[in-house]
Write an enzyme that holds these catalytic residues in place. Structure first.
Site, PDB file in Angstrom:
ATOM      1  N   SER A 327     -28.362 -27.338  92.200  1.00  0.00           N
ATOM      2  CA  SER A 327     -27.669 -26.205  91.573  1.00  0.00           C
ATOM      3  C   SER A 327     -26.158 -26.367  91.516  1.00  0.00           C
ATOM      4  CB  SER A 327     -28.013 -24.927  92.316  1.00  0.00           C
ATOM      5  OG  SER A 327     -29.407 -24.713  92.248  1.00  0.00           O
ATOM      6  N   HIS A 370     -35.491 -13.396  87.753  1.00  0.00           N
ATOM      7  CA  HIS A 370     -34.266 -12.660  88.070  1.00  0.00           C
ATOM      8  C   HIS A 370     -34.008 -11.509  87.113  1.00  0.00           C
ATOM      9  CE1 HIS A 370     -33.379 -16.437  90.278  1.00  0.00           C
ATOM     10  NE2 HIS A 370     -32.724 -15.617  91.105  1.00  0.00           N
ATOM     11  N   CYS A 383     -29.799 -18.648  89.309  1.00  0.00           N
ATOM     12  CA  CYS A 383     -30.980 -18.573  88.463  1.00  0.00           C
ATOM     13  C   CYS A 383     -31.134 -19.864  87.680  1.00  0.00           C
ATOM     14  CB  CYS A 383     -30.841 -17.395  87.505  1.00  0.00           C
ATOM     15  SG  CYS A 383     -32.154 -17.367  86.257  1.00  0.00           S
TER      16      CYS A 383
END
Lengths: 649, 379
Positions: A327, A370, A383
């Site tokens: 991420s 989400h 997300c």
């Protein structure tokens, strides 16, 4: 028959004639000899004189003192220690075995050392001094000197050897030296005659290796007269060499030792970049090793131990290791989309927990999804579906171009061993290297830093520094050479949309400083030292549909090698950032849990230039932090960063 | 034929004989020997030990022997010729049986107080026997096949024994020295022409026979020839000596590098610097001037001997003088050719200069006979 009759004039004349004749022949031979002498001694004299000089004059090299290495505050990282060694000259010793036996009674010599020394002694000419042992203590030296009359041929002499006073925590940065080997000679294109000296010490790894040319210096020469068997008769002349350059690194020893200690027990690495000038304040990889072991000749047991450890202590993971950035790569994807104009920060994308593309499901880490996500929320909650969507709009080529702009997928010019270039994949790369077409699924995987994307902690730190400053960052390891400061590593602005950058920085701040952020637990409570960052958890395995249906196996239940990598990048303070930090804990599990607290502790240490006040931490962790701080202080004081009690499963 | 045949009326007697010595030769021999002492002092690094002192002692002993021998009438020595030759042959046999072996050659007899090299002695006794033979042989038989066969046997017997030691250098010297006396004695040209032709054939055979079952020389002798022909072939092995000797010789230049300043010999690059290669040291330290001066001294010795011989009406005396002069010539010429790279290294020392026991003594004994011939010249 009387003699008078016999020796008649005819016979006498004949003998005279023949004597004259042979005499003439002899004169002719003498003439030939004279001519030969003349042609050798008069005509070719210069040529032969030169050959005679070549015979007798030898050039011996005087090895220069190696340049010293300092840290940013002038503390010594590598120095040349004078050490006493015992040498033996065979012809002066007479009975070699007897003298060695006497020596072994005076100072400790292992049977191994003795056998090796004996072999060396008989391998060389009788007049060559052979080192028996070195690093003598003062007591040993005194003992030998007192007993000198009983030890013919034994001399205690002074030499220089490399010492790394900081030991283990600098091992991956400074590296170590060792005797030049045939392998080194075959690998490097270097005509320096110094390399021909047996056992000449050259840098083997780290800065010692990469800055070899600066550190080595220039050889001096000694013209000596030798006899036919090579014995030195006298010195004819001497030309002093040039000492190697002293190098000051940007590393902050104190911070480096803290980082090393903080990483201890894990297979992890961390990088701290100074945003003012691109200085690498710390580059630590754990576990580490003592470089001095290598200088003195490492034992087989130690070598096997280092080599077989699955945490790979010898690897400088901070620059050599490449990992899927997970991420932490999302900022890159977002910036690429924003710069391209295919995305506005406030636009929302719906996350249902997965995205379906051509029959393949790409999952978000959150099973239920989400809901509606904008840029800010997608970063804060990390997300995945948001990025699956926007990456398709901008395309992989623009994403990887942005990655390279920010310092990923390119090799940084840091003088350390095997600096990895990582990978920012694009279509051309896949066609060329894999021989396959790029698929949309590849883009989707890359958008969240999985798939083909690979980066090293150094690259991630550079990326974070670029986002924090908006400028090109060239990490700098060498601060000064012989006192001459090196150019700053912070370059020109990258020309990115300032508004987009601001929105991303704000989101990164909220990742840590708001309660719904993934790294909220790693926040700093001191308001003007707060950091902005991003967590990352990168998978090293594939999660099957079946597993997903039954519930994804928890990391703790997996064998170590299959657990996720934990990543964390940050810069701090949020306003007017000073440092960028990247942390990777190999197979550490979730980034927010395993990496973010480390990043926070390192950041605070860098910001406070020492132990921060406990008030900088949230109240619920202060007690634990205090205990951790005490443990780390003890570890730094002992210099042992890898306690043996650490479990290795 | 007895000494009574001589007209002894004009032959000096008693100590007056000393005045009739060939003094120029005595002086020249001393001068050459002194050059040798100088060089032996130098190669020992400026020390009379270990070479110069024994050399001086032996030279002194040799000179005394020379004078004593010179005092004895030449006809006595002529009568001793056969005995001397026989003793030499016996000693050569003895060497073969009980000799001391060094460097792969068996050349020496251990006499306890010194080592004797019988092949050295043979050089003189062979000359004496051949001279006596031609003194005895009726002149008209000189070139008859039988008259030629006997001296050829006399020469070949010791040559073969020495060659089998093996000592190629000395055997060549014996062969050439003996042939020279036959030449002086008046043996017909045709014999020499034939032998030279045969010699050429032999050389061809030597090279052709290499490696074959009938190979004529030892392997090391072939290797010596190889390295002589191309020293650079094996610069650190057998060619090393030749190469280093040439470097030493050439680096002397006109005036040399100075006494005791020769780097090649001082630093031991030069092999056998006190024996076979001493001339190289001299050439290195005294240059072309020094080397040619020594050569001139040698030439003068030979010239004085030839002059003495051709003015001597006594056939034995003349032949023995010529023979000794030729042997002496062969000695230094081969040595000098060897160290300057003109001839293969065959291990011939430089007469009177090289360090060596029996060689110097035997040579001075030879000059004693030559002096005796000179003193007892029919006048």
């Amino acid at each position: 028959m009387s003699r008078a009759d016999q020796d008649n004039p005819i016979h006498t004349r004949k003998m005279t004639r023949r004597a004259m004749l042979l005499g003439s022949v002899q004169l002719g031979i003498v003439g030939a000899l004279g001519y030969r002498m003349q042609s050798m001694q008069v005509k070719q004299a210069d040529e032969f004189r030169l050959l005679a000089e070549e015979n007798r004059v030898n050039i011996r090299l005087i090895p220069p003192a190696r340049g010293l290495i300092f840290d940013r505050s002038g503390g010594s990282l590598a120095e040349n220690e004078q050490n006493y060694r015992v040498t033996m000259v065979r012809e002066d010793a007479g009975d070699v075995d007897e003298i060695l036996a006497r020596l072994a009674r005076l100072i400790y010599l292992s049977p191994e050392t003795l056998a090796k020394a004996r072999k060396e002694i008989f391998r060389h000419s009788p007049f060559v001094p052979v080192t028996i042992t070195d690093h003598l203590s003062w007591d040993d030296l005194a003992t030998i000197n007192v007993n000198a009359p009983a030890l013919p041929g034994i001399t205690a002499e002074l030499g220089l050897s490399r010492v790394y006073p900081q030991g283990a925590h600098m091992a991956h940065v400074v590296g170590y030296v060792g005797p030049v080997s045939d392998y080194d000679l075959s690998r490097i294109d270097d005509q320096d005659p110094l390399l021909q000296i047996p056992k000449f010490q050259i840098g083997k790894t780290g800065a010692e290796n990469k800055l070899e040319r600066l550190l080595r210096g220039k050889a001096g020469t000694r013209r000596i007269e030798v006899n036919a068997i090579g014995r030195v008769m006298r010195e004819l002349g001497r030309q002093e060499g040039e000492k190697g350059a002293d190098v000051q690194l940007t590393i902050d020893s104190r911070l480096q030792s803290y980082v090393q200690a903080r990483l201890s027990g894990e297979s992890a690495s961390a990088v701290v970049i100074d945003l003012e000038n691109g200085d690498l304040r710390a580059i630590a990889s754990a576990p580490t090793f003592d470089p001095n072991l290598f200088v003195r000749g490492i034992s087989i047991a130690d070598w096997t131990g280092l080599n077989e450890n699955k945490f790979r202590p010898l690897a400088a993971k901070a620059v050599q290791g490449t990992y899927p950035p997970g991420s932490t790569f999302k900022m890159v994807t977002a910036l690429a989309a924003l710069e391209d104009g295919v995305l506005t920060p406030d636009e929302t994308v719906r996350c249902t927990g997965y995205t379906e593309l051509f029959g393949t499901r790409f999952h978000c880490w959150k099973r239920g999804g989400h809901g509606n996500m904008n840029l800010h929320e997608s970063l804060r909650q990390s997300c995945d579906c948001y990025y699956y969507e926007i990456c398709q709009r901008v395309g992989i080529d623009k994403i990887s171009a942005m990655a390279r702009k920010l310092g990923l997928g390119i090799r940084h010019g840091v003088p350390l061993s095997a600096v990895a270039s990582g990978l920012a994949p694009d279509k051309a790369w896949k066609t060329e290297v894999r021989g396959e077409d790029w698929r949309i699924g590849d883009t989707v995987n890359a958008s969240i830093g999985q798939g083909y994307v690979l980066s090293s902690p150094l690259q991630l730190a550079v990326m974070t520094a670029s986002i924090a400053t908006g400028r090109e960052v060239n990490p700098r390891l060498v601060r000064a050479v012989n006192g001459v400061a090196q150019p700053s590593g912070i370059g020109e602005p990258l020309g990115l949309n300032e508004n987009a950058l601001r929105r991303i920085r704000q989101a990164m701040s909220d990742v840590i400083n708001t309660s719904r952020g993934t790294a909220y637990r790693a926040r700093i409570t001191n308001r003007d030292r707060q950091m902005a960052g991003k967590t990352g958890t990168s998978q090293v395995r594939r999660i099957t549909a079946e597993e997903r249906a039954n519930g994804v196996t928890r990391n703790e239940d997996l064998p170590w090698e299959r657990r996720d990598h934990a990543l964390f990048v940050n810069f701090a303070p949020v306003e007017n950032p000073q440092f960028a930090v990247a942390v990777i804990v190999e197979h550490g599990g979730g980034g927010s849990k395993a990496a973010a607290p480390i990043g926070r502790d390192i950041t605070l240490q860098a910001l406070y230039d020492g132990n921060p006040p406990l008030s900088a931490y949230p109240p619920e962790v202060q007690n634990r932090i205090a205990a951790q701080q005490r443990r780390i202080d003890t570890m730094i004081a002992s210099g042992n960063y890898d306690p043996a009690s650490e479990d290795t499963n | 034929m007895s000494y009574l045949a001589h007209n002894t009326k004009y032959v000096p007697t008693g100590f007056r004989k000393l005045m009739y010595l060939n003094w120029p030769v005595v002086m020249l021999l001393t001068a050459v020997a002194c050059a040798g002492f100088l060089m032996l002092y130098s190669v020992a690094g400026g020390s009379t030990e270990p070479w110069m002192k024994p050399q001086v002692q032996r030279f002194t002993l040799g000179m005394v022997m020379m004078v004593i021998i010179a005092m004895v009438p030449i006809w006595f020595w002529r009568n001793m010729a056969v005995l001397g030759y026989c003793i030499s042959i016996l000693l050569l046999f003895a060497v073969d049986l009980i000799g001391v072996e060094r460097n792969g050659s068996q050349r020496w007899l251990d006499l306890g107080f010194m080592d004797l090299q019988p092949s050295e002695l043979m050089k003189i006794t062979l000359v004496m026997l051949l001279a006596a033979y031609y003194d005895w042989l009726p002149r008209k038989l000189t070139s008859r096949p039988l008259g030629v066969a006997l001296p050829v046997l006399i020469i070949l017997a010791p040559t073969y024994l020495v060659l089998s030691q093996p000592d190629l250098g000395t055997s060549l010297l014996l062969l050439l020295g003996g042939a020279a006396i036959m030449f002086f004695a008046g043996v017909h040209w045709a014999y020499f022409a034939t032998v030279i032709a045969a010699g050429v054939g032999l050389i061809v055979a030597i090279f052709e026979g290499r490696g074959a079952s009938w190979q004529l020389l030892k392997d090391y002798q072939y290797r010596r020839i190889d390295t002589f022909l191309d020293p650079s072939n094996d610069p650190l092995g057998a060619g090393y000596h030749i190469t280093q000797a040439k470097i030493a010789f050439g680096s002397g230049g006109w005036t040399g590098r100075g006494y005791m300043q020769g780097t090649q010999s001082r630093l031991n690059f030069l092999p056998e610097k006190h024996t076979d290669f001493i001339f190289t040291t001299l050439a290195e330290e005294f240059g072309f001037i020094g080397a040619s001066a020594l050569l001139a001294l040698y030439v003068l010795i030979v010239l004085f001997c030839i002059t003495s011989a051709i003015t001597n009406r006594d056939r034995f005396a003349a032949l023995v003088t010529l023979g000794i002069a030729t042997t002496f010539f062969l000695f230094f010429a081969v040595n000098m050719a060897m160290v300057t790279g003109l001839a293969p290294v065959v291990g011939v020392p430089l007469p009177l200069v090289s360090y060596g026991g029996s060689a110097m003594l035997v040579l001075l004994i030879g000059f004693g006979v030559m002096q005796s011939a000179h003193v007892h010249k029919p006048r």
